[in-house]
Design an enzyme around this catalytic site. Structure first.
Site, mmCIF file in Angstrom:
data_model
loop_
_atom_site.group_PDB
_atom_site.id
_atom_site.type_symbol
_atom_site.label_atom_id
_atom_site.label_comp_id
_atom_site.label_asym_id
_atom_site.label_seq_id
_atom_site.Cartn_x
_atom_site.Cartn_y
_atom_site.Cartn_z
ATOM 1 C CG ASP A 163 39.351 105.276 -81.350
ATOM 2 O OD1 ASP A 163 39.559 104.211 -80.935
ATOM 3 O OD2 ASP A 163 40.423 105.978 -81.608
ATOM 4 C CB CYS A 178 54.451 90.222 -76.304
ATOM 5 S SG CYS A 178 53.522 90.522 -74.798
ATOM 6 C CE1 TYR A 183 52.557 99.090 -75.415
ATOM 7 C CE2 TYR A 183 50.602 99.732 -73.888
ATOM 8 C CZ TYR A 183 51.564 99.138 -74.187
ATOM 9 O OH TYR A 183 52.398 98.194 -73.358
ATOM 10 N N GLY A 196 38.492 102.727 -77.136
ATOM 11 C CA GLY A 196 39.764 102.393 -76.401
ATOM 12 C C GLY A 196 40.615 103.357 -77.374
ATOM 13 C CG LEU A 221 37.640 102.564 -68.970
ATOM 14 C CD1 LEU A 221 37.370 101.024 -68.838
ATOM 15 C CD2 LEU A 221 36.591 103.396 -68.687
ATOM 16 C CB SER A 222 44.096 105.289 -69.388
ATOM 17 O OG SER A 222 45.248 106.204 -69.457
ATOM 18 C CD1 TRP A 281 48.634 108.841 -74.017
ATOM 19 C CD2 TRP A 281 49.196 106.896 -74.792
ATOM 20 N NE1 TRP A 281 49.171 107.992 -73.112
ATOM 21 C CE2 TRP A 281 49.583 106.858 -73.543
ATOM 22 C CE3 TRP A 281 49.604 105.647 -75.606
ATOM 23 C CZ2 TRP A 281 50.154 105.718 -72.958
ATOM 24 C CZ3 TRP A 281 50.064 104.691 -75.030
ATOM 25 C CH2 TRP A 281 50.375 104.427 -73.842
#
Lengths: 411, 411
Positions: free
Chosen positions: B180, B366, B143, B182, B205-206, B185
């Site tokens: 790493d 974006c 992402y 952040g 943090l997810s 997935w």
């Protein structure tokens, strides 16, 4: 009193290595722990003790030039490495810290380098005899950092590699018009015209450089495509496809950075590309060496990236690549110094001892700043449009990209 | 009154193109000269007129989501391109300019993203169902910006190229320990462990990302070499040979930049190398999109180089390379959007129209910021020592450098 203050200064500063000092009264003292390196000096003159207390960085260079400070079983590189390392690690007395800070802030405001001042600054160093520079530079007289793509390269080859790398970053096309701001003795301008089939306008503020550059263009039969002028970048008129400026930003002065980058923007075509090659600090801003400012580069300043980024952004220029050359300039300076020493007989006929000591100190302090301080060479590739430059950097590394097109095809 | 104010706003702003507006009372008006492009919208609701006056950027996105603003014979990309271009060229009314400036300065002070707030910010976007992301990302669930070394590359290949380029910049050696920050997935962490034989600690943090990343490590039999934790970078302990952080700096918040870069410094071995990949602006700082902050990335901010350089310098990190990817993210976003639209049947079963419109607006705004504003992706290669990284960048471009070593030798 001054000896006591120098004690205080050296005791606070020497935290990693040992410094032995022989004083003019015959007294010998040592500072710092007995764990790192040991270096030794002798001070021959009470006035030097006072000067070292009040402005250590300036006074050290001056005392070395005058012979009032001599090295004992120690070479200058080692002394400077040890002093810089301990200065960074230890504590300097408040009077030195605040005087440095004062000087830094003053320069941020007043170092405007007006066109008249800029010309005097340039004359101070670059208008010394061309013969001097011929005795230590490469044959093309490149007075800026070379690019050692192979550590075993000669200075000549590394300067060729530098020019080819800059040319590649300029994405030159035959017939384009290139502006070279701070063209020196014309070597880069002549190379671009000869090997890449472009027109070049080179500007310098040094009369010696101008004369030599014009003579070379004439001799090479390139006068129709390369023109040199005694001109300040603030006075240049016209529109250029490409702008190159090597070792010039260091002379611009912080208060003029916005003017400088805005000039680049305004002098470029909408598809234009600029390549700015300059010494920078990969560390927070700090005052320029007072000794270098007094003896070598009046008005000079080595900026940090944090001081350059804002003016680039405000000028409306795209940052398309930022390369940082570490240690290449130290190698370049070592090569220059080797040639300088190899020609010391000739140089002694031309200059007095103080001048030669000044040049030795100049080489040594610069080598130390690239090897032991945070100095490096920054290449900023800038463009008015985001896609004027290829979208990956592969084009810079397509071998034999290092050769200019004309030579690549004939080889 | 509000219609009059919107007239004033649009008349000042539309200086290059023409905007046709149909108002809820049936009135139609046009703004701007008849020389550029023409785009057309209809406003269906008087409250939207008021909102567009008070906070045009936020209200435009909200009105698009709610259907209270619709496009007539105009697609969203064209509308945004025209609006951004005219906003940059024209004059915005003082009340909009001052409100933007207020928001910018407020964020510089208050956007502290405390660990609790940071976790809530992350949950807002990244803890939406993984299934949603599977419907538009590549199979590895990268992402972040892909690297299109060839314009005809697939998204999958361009994400592979991105990971290989990052790995090359990390100068990995077998057995090293990589952090790493952040980790998303887990795709990059797993690739580094699998193809470069290193150990990786990934933090996120997810909770969704953590669960998926751990499941993948297990499934690939890499759990012994790759570990994932729900952890804030401010809490990480240990020493790492390498640190990589992709698409994370945008979530750090300006007031934390010094903390972030100092953490990088302190978590690295003396020979350590870090690679920070983040969206930046090649232009002066400006407030982040209020719409993106409210709907997509709470606490997010796209910094300018001038805001990043100081904290990097103060952290004592060497800048060894700064690459700037222009347009690669626009291509990535276009590829994501294409997959998103190809899966619109499935997405309609999962989400309502407002959510799908929100995602369409997110992609479009974006894309516009990378194609028509000054946004780009910056890769900062940082090191504690000047010579930890090779002294030229050739090592990044030695073909087939793009293949990780394990694949290169087996092919």
């Amino acid at each position: 009193m001054w000896k006591g203050l120098l004690d205080q200064l050296l005791n606070g500063m020497m935290v990693r290595d040992r410094l032995l000092v022989r004083f003019p009264d015959g007294d010998s003292r040592h500072y710092g722990p007995d764990i790192g390196e040991t270096v030794q000096i002798a001070i021959n003159d009470p006035a030097t003790i006072r000067a070292l207390c009040l402005h250590p960085e300036l006074a050290l260079g001056e005392a070395f030039m005058d012979g009032s400070l001599v090295l004992i079983d120690t070479n200058l590189d080692d002394l400077l490495r040890v002093l810089l390392r301990n200065r960074d690690a230890g504590d300097m007395p408040a009077w030195v810290v605040s005087s440095d800070r004062f000087r830094y802030h003053l320069r941020r405001i007043v170092q405007r380098n007006s066109p008249v001042r800029a010309r005097a600054n340039v004359a101070h160093h670059y208008d010394m005899s061309d013969e001097l520079y011929r005795l230590f530079l490469d044959t093309d007289m490149q007075y800026s950092c070379a690019y050692f793509t192979d550590p075993k390269m000669s200075l000549e080859a590394a300067q060729e590699a530098k020019k080819a790398h800059i040319a590649a970053k300029l994405c030159l096309e035959p017939g384009q018009h290139v502006l070279d701001i701070g063209c020196g003795w014309g070597g880069l301008a002549l190379t671009l015209a000869r090997d890449y089939d472009v027109r070049v306008t080179g500007i310098t503020l040094s009369e010696n450089q101008l004369r030599t550059a014009r003579t070379r263009a004439e001799a090479e039969g390139l006068s129709d495509r390369v023109q040199f002028f005694l001109e300040d970048y603030r006075d240049t008129q016209g529109i250029f496809d490409r702008i190159v400026s090597v070792g010039m930003l260091e002379h611009v002065g912080l208060p003029n950075f916005d003017t400088y980058f805005t000039r680049l923007h305004d002098l470029l075509t909408p598809d234009g590309i600029a390549l700015i090659h300059a010494i920078g600090r990969s560390a927070p801003p700090m005052p320029h060496s007072a000794w270098l400012n007094k003896y070598i580069f009046p008005g000079g300043y080595v900026p940090s990236l944090s001081e350059i980024a804002g003016p680039m952004e405000r000028a409306g220029l795209w940052q398309s690549d930022i390369e940082i050359w570490r240690l290449h300039y130290a190698r370049t300076l070592r090569a220059w110094r080797k040639r300088f020493e190899a020609n010391s007989d000739k140089l002694r006929e031309m200059y007095d001892d103080r001048f030669l000591a000044m040049f030795r100190y100049y080489f040594a302090i610069c080598i130390a700043s690239f090897e032991h301080q945070a100095q490096a060479v920054y290449q900023f590739q800038l463009a008015r449009k985001r896609d004027s430059v290829p979208l990956t950097r592969d084009y810079l590394y397509r071998h034999p990209s290092r050769l200019p097109p004309q030579r690549a095809t004939t080889s």
